[in-house]
Design a protein around this motif. Structure first.
Motif, PDB file in Angstrom:
ATOM      1  N   VAL A  96      90.887 -29.177 -18.826  1.00  0.00           N
ATOM      2  CA  VAL A  96      89.497 -28.733 -18.885  1.00  0.00           C
ATOM      3  C   VAL A  96      89.371 -27.277 -18.447  1.00  0.00           C
ATOM      4  N   GLN A  97      90.106 -26.895 -17.416  1.00  0.00           N
ATOM      5  CA  GLN A  97      89.854 -25.604 -16.778  1.00  0.00           C
ATOM      6  C   GLN A  97      90.777 -24.477 -17.235  1.00  0.00           C
ATOM      7  N   VAL A 148      92.990 -42.541 -14.344  1.00  0.00           N
ATOM      8  CA  VAL A 148      92.110 -42.296 -13.191  1.00  0.00           C
ATOM      9  C   VAL A 148      91.148 -43.453 -12.973  1.00  0.00           C
ATOM     10  N   LEU A 171      86.937 -36.049  -9.829  1.00  0.00           N
ATOM     11  CA  LEU A 171      87.779 -37.060 -10.486  1.00  0.00           C
ATOM     12  C   LEU A 171      88.371 -38.002  -9.454  1.00  0.00           C
ATOM     13  N   THR A 188      82.699 -24.032 -18.324  1.00  0.00           N
ATOM     14  CA  THR A 188      82.420 -25.281 -17.609  1.00  0.00           C
ATOM     15  C   THR A 188      81.575 -25.042 -16.365  1.00  0.00           C
ATOM     16  N   LEU A 221      86.190 -29.932  -9.907  1.00  0.00           N
ATOM     17  CA  LEU A 221      86.428 -30.989 -10.895  1.00  0.00           C
ATOM     18  C   LEU A 221      87.450 -31.978 -10.350  1.00  0.00           C
ATOM     19  N   MET A 240     100.235 -26.024 -13.786  1.00  0.00           N
ATOM     20  CA  MET A 240      99.161 -27.000 -13.645  1.00  0.00           C
ATOM     21  C   MET A 240      98.116 -26.432 -12.694  1.00  0.00           C
ATOM     22  N   ALA A 241      96.923 -27.058 -12.696  1.00  0.00           N
ATOM     23  CA  ALA A 241      95.847 -26.539 -11.854  1.00  0.00           C
ATOM     24  C   ALA A 241      96.206 -26.645 -10.376  1.00  0.00           C
ATOM     25  N   ILE A 244      93.921 -33.670 -16.151  1.00  0.00           N
ATOM     26  CA  ILE A 244      92.547 -33.495 -16.650  1.00  0.00           C
ATOM     27  C   ILE A 244      92.027 -32.122 -16.256  1.00  0.00           C
ATOM     28  N   VAL A 245      92.174 -31.765 -14.974  1.00  0.00           N
ATOM     29  CA  VAL A 245      91.644 -30.480 -14.526  1.00  0.00           C
ATOM     30  C   VAL A 245      92.336 -29.345 -15.276  1.00  0.00           C
ATOM     31  N   MET A 288      80.092 -31.311 -17.304  1.00  0.00           N
ATOM     32  CA  MET A 288      81.428 -31.913 -17.288  1.00  0.00           C
ATOM     33  C   MET A 288      81.532 -32.983 -16.205  1.00  0.00           C
ATOM     34  N   PHE A 345      90.856 -19.546 -12.168  1.00  0.00           N
ATOM     35  CA  PHE A 345      89.696 -20.358 -11.773  1.00  0.00           C
ATOM     36  C   PHE A 345      89.943 -21.209 -10.538  1.00  0.00           C
ATOM     37  N   PHE A 365      92.352 -39.948 -18.294  1.00  0.00           N
ATOM     38  CA  PHE A 365      91.104 -40.603 -17.897  1.00  0.00           C
ATOM     39  C   PHE A 365      91.323 -42.101 -17.713  1.00  0.00           C
ATOM     40  N   ASN A 402      88.435 -25.115 -10.186  1.00  0.00           N
ATOM     41  CA  ASN A 402      89.345 -26.247 -10.420  1.00  0.00           C
ATOM     42  C   ASN A 402      89.164 -27.390  -9.439  1.00  0.00           C
ATOM     43  N   ARG A 430      84.898 -21.019 -13.965  1.00  0.00           N
ATOM     44  CA  ARG A 430      85.221 -20.840 -15.381  1.00  0.00           C
ATOM     45  C   ARG A 430      83.902 -20.762 -16.143  1.00  0.00           C
ATOM     46  N   MET A 456      94.814 -36.753 -12.486  1.00  0.00           N
ATOM     47  CA  MET A 456      93.713 -35.833 -12.149  1.00  0.00           C
ATOM     48  C   MET A 456      94.130 -34.403 -12.435  1.00  0.00           C
ATOM     49  N   ILE A 514      96.835 -19.125 -10.296  1.00  0.00           N
ATOM     50  CA  ILE A 514      96.223 -20.100 -11.186  1.00  0.00           C
ATOM     51  C   ILE A 514      94.797 -19.633 -11.465  1.00  0.00           C
ATOM     52  N   SER A 559      87.818 -42.055  -9.099  1.00  0.00           N
ATOM     53  CA  SER A 559      88.805 -43.119  -8.923  1.00  0.00           C
ATOM     54  C   SER A 559      88.487 -43.935  -7.673  1.00  0.00           C
TER      55      SER A 559
END
Lengths: 585, 123, 196
Positions: free
Chosen positions: A200-201, A227, C26, C15, C22, A123-124, A196-197, B75, C7, A224, C19, C12, A193, C5, C30
């Motif tokens: 996308v990334q 969040v 997000l 986009t 973004l 994961m990111a 999503i990251v 984005m 980026f 989404f 990381n 990137r 979150m 990991i 929230s």
């Protein structure tokens, strides 16, 4: 990514407990949430006894119930006293939704599969991922502990409507519930979150938006929703906590009389405010429950019909639209609050509109079956039965979305049946399908087909045995809140005889889960030296074609995959094999 | 964001101007609030309106310049547009209480004499 | 943990983001919904309240606090600019000022709260005070969180500058985005609770 995996030994704690590897965290989520699903289900098994045979001692676990009831300060001779029934009801909903289904579809499936399907090493934010799991775990512990405090756990329904949830300040179950919820919400926010990251990334080269497996799309939309919809409930939770702990009156109106006495609060609040904030979350939450299930079903249908998923783009746009609309339908849960005709019309219109993308999804899946050479293995059986079950669940929802029939059906067993058809034979079946489908990926061992099919057929039959009669009871007008199954309720008299049938179905459903549990344990123990083909289902997506089963240690891929084609290239004419991996040039 | 020194110097002067503008708006909004409005509803609505306009202007300055939203990637912009849409939906929630009676003189809370009775045994 | 990991610090290409950027947006999205729900509750309670007596609040103190918080936002962005100009000393100065401002904010808030309690104004007194204490309290928790993060980046975390300057600069940008958001919330809380 050439230095893909670490070769030095990690401590046991780092590797299996406080792991930051998405695969381990996914498994942790999976095991914990399966445990909670079983726990929530067991609560309902006891409640079904009380409904079918009111006020008689519960067999097998009567002693345990008596012990728990007396610990909480309720009188019991081994039966389920009404106060404890309320506790079980509230906690059944809470546990199933917030500790069972959401963590398993997002935490377990999402965590484990998203990086693998998009070709990412992890994961990111791996540490955030670990934090997400442990926050969830703490939330779960708080919820479980609240069973054993005086007065018992929360007893105002999983919706926790005030004033009922706020006038019980003498006991602390509801306070525990709120604190537990704040942990669970935080956990979901961190997890979503991260997803999503990651999507996308971290997509590998060539994996454009329209080449994403449908499952990834559902995870993206779901995240989404989480969040953006969960924070209002967190705010509402904070407000209710203030009401309970600091004595404020956010949800308490002026001049509230409880037990013959005017409550000593300042008043000026509104119970409806809670309902709005709650359903602002809880309607998108419904789609959080079903969307990843749709994603799982989509993958399995494409794989086992050996055909591309029909209408991939319609599916993607459909669920995107679905996610968007799910934020403006919440008040259809509140037609009976007297919010006025104009708003009722607005919300019943949006509700009718949101049924369109659901129908699109179901239609695309059905057409996908057309002309396929279907393999009827266990995951596919679950996926196939998901279609009519979700269909029943969706269609029974239409009358509830229209204000006039809802006035009759609101708060009856019809509602229970409707949303259980979505979540139980819907999402839970999708979860089973996903477990059977990805089990070889996770463990390197195939689950036994015969046990799997036994599990499937009996589950399907008994699920319907429970929920179909509820539709009939609900249409007759039986309220869902009765702790005695309706013996003192005039409307229930004609349909009360279904109770024992439904309860028996529930217990048989529990028995039907034994093959599943045996299957998992037996496969893990016995099939030690039986490494499976890394791609047993002949699938096209990256997690099957480019990793071993189970995948390598931390880092997943030997070398970074590159994607050249869409996710479902099955049965392409003039090809030697009937599938082309996404990573094949 | 390019790294050349000249660009950064320009940024610094922008930040200084934004800072001064924020201070100005803060003083302005406080001063406006001291202006005695008639206590009629229309004037209160006007005061709320002016206060929110000033706050929005300040919020815009912070978001656009300090948080660099005036020059952000699609984005992020799309995610935030989505958020703002649902935020507006949230803010319209209070309207849902009784749309049929909007604009009419209705006592939303039913007044003092209406007591809600709940029959429930408090533990 | 040697896996890398992608980026994490570099952008990137398609986009144009790393990381964490973004991620933090997000998170802020929230947060917008969290405070949005509270503002929604505020509007509702206010419309319903027979009296809405915010004259008991101390406007001069809150005005000073507004200025303090705006100043901290500016010093925060200056600390990021200093890193962009490869000037670590200036970074430390500005970051220190940011933390100082946020501590001043909390001290002033403490005096405000205690004077309310002295006069017998509690969250349970009426819905105005309830929403006032809840919103400012939650905002204060955010300030406190910001202080913890900024302090980490000021003293213990600064060693990352030696090894990964790019990534450290990104971290300051991320912390800055959060901090400006905290400022932004206060910009709306101030008129909503004190002035209007």
């Amino acid at each position: 990514m050439s230095d893909h995996s670490s070769h030095h030994e990690e401590s046991f704690l780092r590797k299996y407990i406080f792991s930051i590897d998405h695969k381990i965290i996914g498994i942790q989520y999976g095991i914990t949430s399966l445990f909670f699903l079983l726990f929530g289900f067991s609560l309902m098994l006891v409640m079904r006894w009380q409904l079918a045979y009111p006020d008689t001692p519960v067999p097998l676990v009567g002693g345990l119930i008596k012990w728990l009831a007396e610990l909480n300060g309720f009188a019991s001779n081994g039966n389920l006293p009404p106060d404890l029934y309320n506790v079980f009801g509230a906690m059944h909903g809470t546990i199933m939704i917030f500790l069972g289904v959401v963590p398993i579809v997002v935490g377990a499936f999402g965590n484990y599969l998203v990086p693998l399907q998009i070709g990412a090493p992890d994961m990111a934010f791996p540490k955030l991922n670990m934090a997400s799991y442990w926050t969830y775990f703490v939330g779960g512990v708080v919820m479980v502990v609240s069973f054993f405090i005086p007065g018992g756990a929360a007893n105002s329904g999983w919706t926790s409507y005030p004033p009922l949830s706020e006038i019980t300040t003498a006991t602390h179950g509801q306070t525990f519930w709120l604190i537990g919820m704040i942990f669970l919400i935080t956990s979901s926010l961190l997890g979503s979150m991260n997803i999503i990251v990651t999507i996308v990334q971290l997509r590998v080269e060539g994996l454009t938006w329209m080449r994403l497996p449908f499952f990834i799309w559902t995870q993206l939309i779901t995240s989404f929703l989480l969040v953006l919809a969960f924070p209002p409930l967190e705010a509402a939770g904070i407000l209710q906590l203030m009401d309970r702990v600091a004595g404020t009156s956010f949800f308490l109106p002026s001049g509230l009389v409880v037990g013959g006495e005017v409550l000593a609060n300042s008043g000026g609040g509104s119970p409806l405010l809670w309902q709005h904030l709650f359903w602002f979350l809880a309607h998108p939450e419904v789609y959080v429950l079903i969307l990843p299930g749709m994603g799982v079903i989509g993958e399995i249908i494409a794989n086992n019909t050996r055909k591309p998923l029909w209408g991939y783009k319609s599916l993607v746009y459909g669920i995107t639209f679905l996610g968007f609309m799910s934020f403006i339908v919440w008040a259809h849960h509140m037609f009976l609050t007297g919010m006025g005709q104009a708003m009722s019309v607005f919300f019943q219109t949006t509700t009718m509109i949101i049924s369109i993308p659901s129908v699109i999804v179901l239609t695309c899946f059905l057409i996908s079956l057309w002309g396929g050479s279907i393999r009827f293995n266990t995951p596919m059986l679950f996926a196939l039965s998901w279609l009519p079950m979700f269909g029943i669940g969706g269609l029974t929802g239409l009358p509830l979305g229209l204000a006039p029939p809802d006035i009759h059906l609101h708060d009856t067993y019809y509602v229970i049946s409707h949303f259980h058809y979505i979540v139980a034979p819907g999402t839970i079946f999708a979860i089973f399908a996903g477990i059977y489908y990805w089990f070889p990926k996770v463990t390197g061992k195939m689950l036994n087909e015969r046990l799997g099919k036994t599990h499937f057929w009996f589950s399907l039959i008994f699920m319907n045995g429970i929920f179909f009669p509820m539709l009939i009871q609900g249409l007759a007008g039986v309220s869902r809140r009765l702790a005695d199954g309706g013996i003192t309720y005039a409307h229930a008299q004609g349909v009360i005889h279904y109770n024992s049938f439904m309860s028996a179905s529930a217990w048989w459903l529990a028995v039907a889960q034994i093959p599943f549990i045996v299957n998992i344990i037996w496969t893990l123990i016995k099939k030690k030296d039986n490494p499976v083909d890394p791609n047993p289902w002949k699938a096209t997506t990256i997690e099957w074609t480019d990793t071993t089963s189970p995948p390598l240690g931390h880092g997943n891929f030997e070398k970074e995959p590159v994607v050249y084609r869409g996710p479902y290239e099955y049965s392409v004419p003039n090809e030697k094999e009937d599938y082309i991996p996404q990573t094949k040039k | 964001m390019s790294d050349s020194d000249h660009d950064i110097k320009k940024h610094i002067s922008v930040y200084r101007n934004v800072f001064l503008a924020l201070l100005f708006f803060t003083v302005l909004t406080v001063l406006v609030s001291y202006v005695e409005f008639d206590a009629t509803e229309r004037y209160i609505a006007g005061a709320v309106f002016i206060g929110l306009i000033i706050a929005s202007a300040k919020g815009y300055l912070v978001a656009a310049h300090f948080m660099h939203l005036n020059n952000e990637k699609p984005m992020i912009n799309w995610s935030l547009i989505l958020t703002v849409i649902f935020f507006i939906v949230l803010l319209f929630m209070p309207l849902l209480w009784d749309m049929n009676n909007m604009g009419k003189d209705v006592d939303y809370w039913g007044g003092e004499d209406q007591k809600l009775e709940i029959y429930h045994d408090v533990n | 943990m040697d896996i890398k990991i992608p980026f994490n610090e570099e952008l990137r290409p398609d986009t144009g983001l790393y990381n964490a950027k973004l991620g933090v947006w997000l998170f802020l999205a929230s947060e917008v919904m969290l405070f949005g729900a509270l503002f929604s509750a505020y509007v509702l309670l206010r419309v319903a309240a027979p009296i809405w007596d915010n004259s008991i609040l101390n406007i001069p103190m809150a005005t000073i606090n507004t200025v303090v918080l705006i100043t901290s936002s500016v010093t925060m962005i200056m600390s990021w600019v200093s890193l962009k100009m490869k000037n670590l000393e200036k970074y430390k100065l500005y970051m220190g000022l940011t933390i100082l401002c946020s501590v001043v904010f909390l001290i002033i808030k403490y005096f405000e709260y205690s004077s309310k309690f002295e006069h017998g104004y509690y969250p349970s007194t009426n819905t105005f005070l309830a929403i006032y204490f809840t919103m400012t309290g939650l905002h204060m928790l955010h300030v406190l969180g910001g202080i913890v993060v900024n302090f980490y980046l000021w003293i213990p975390g600064v060693k990352m500058w030696e090894t990964e300057p790019e990534r450290f600069t990104n971290r300051i940008e991320i912390a800055g985005l959060y901090w400006h958001f905290v400022d932004l919330v206060w910009i709306f809380l101030f008129p909503a609770l004190y002035l209007l």
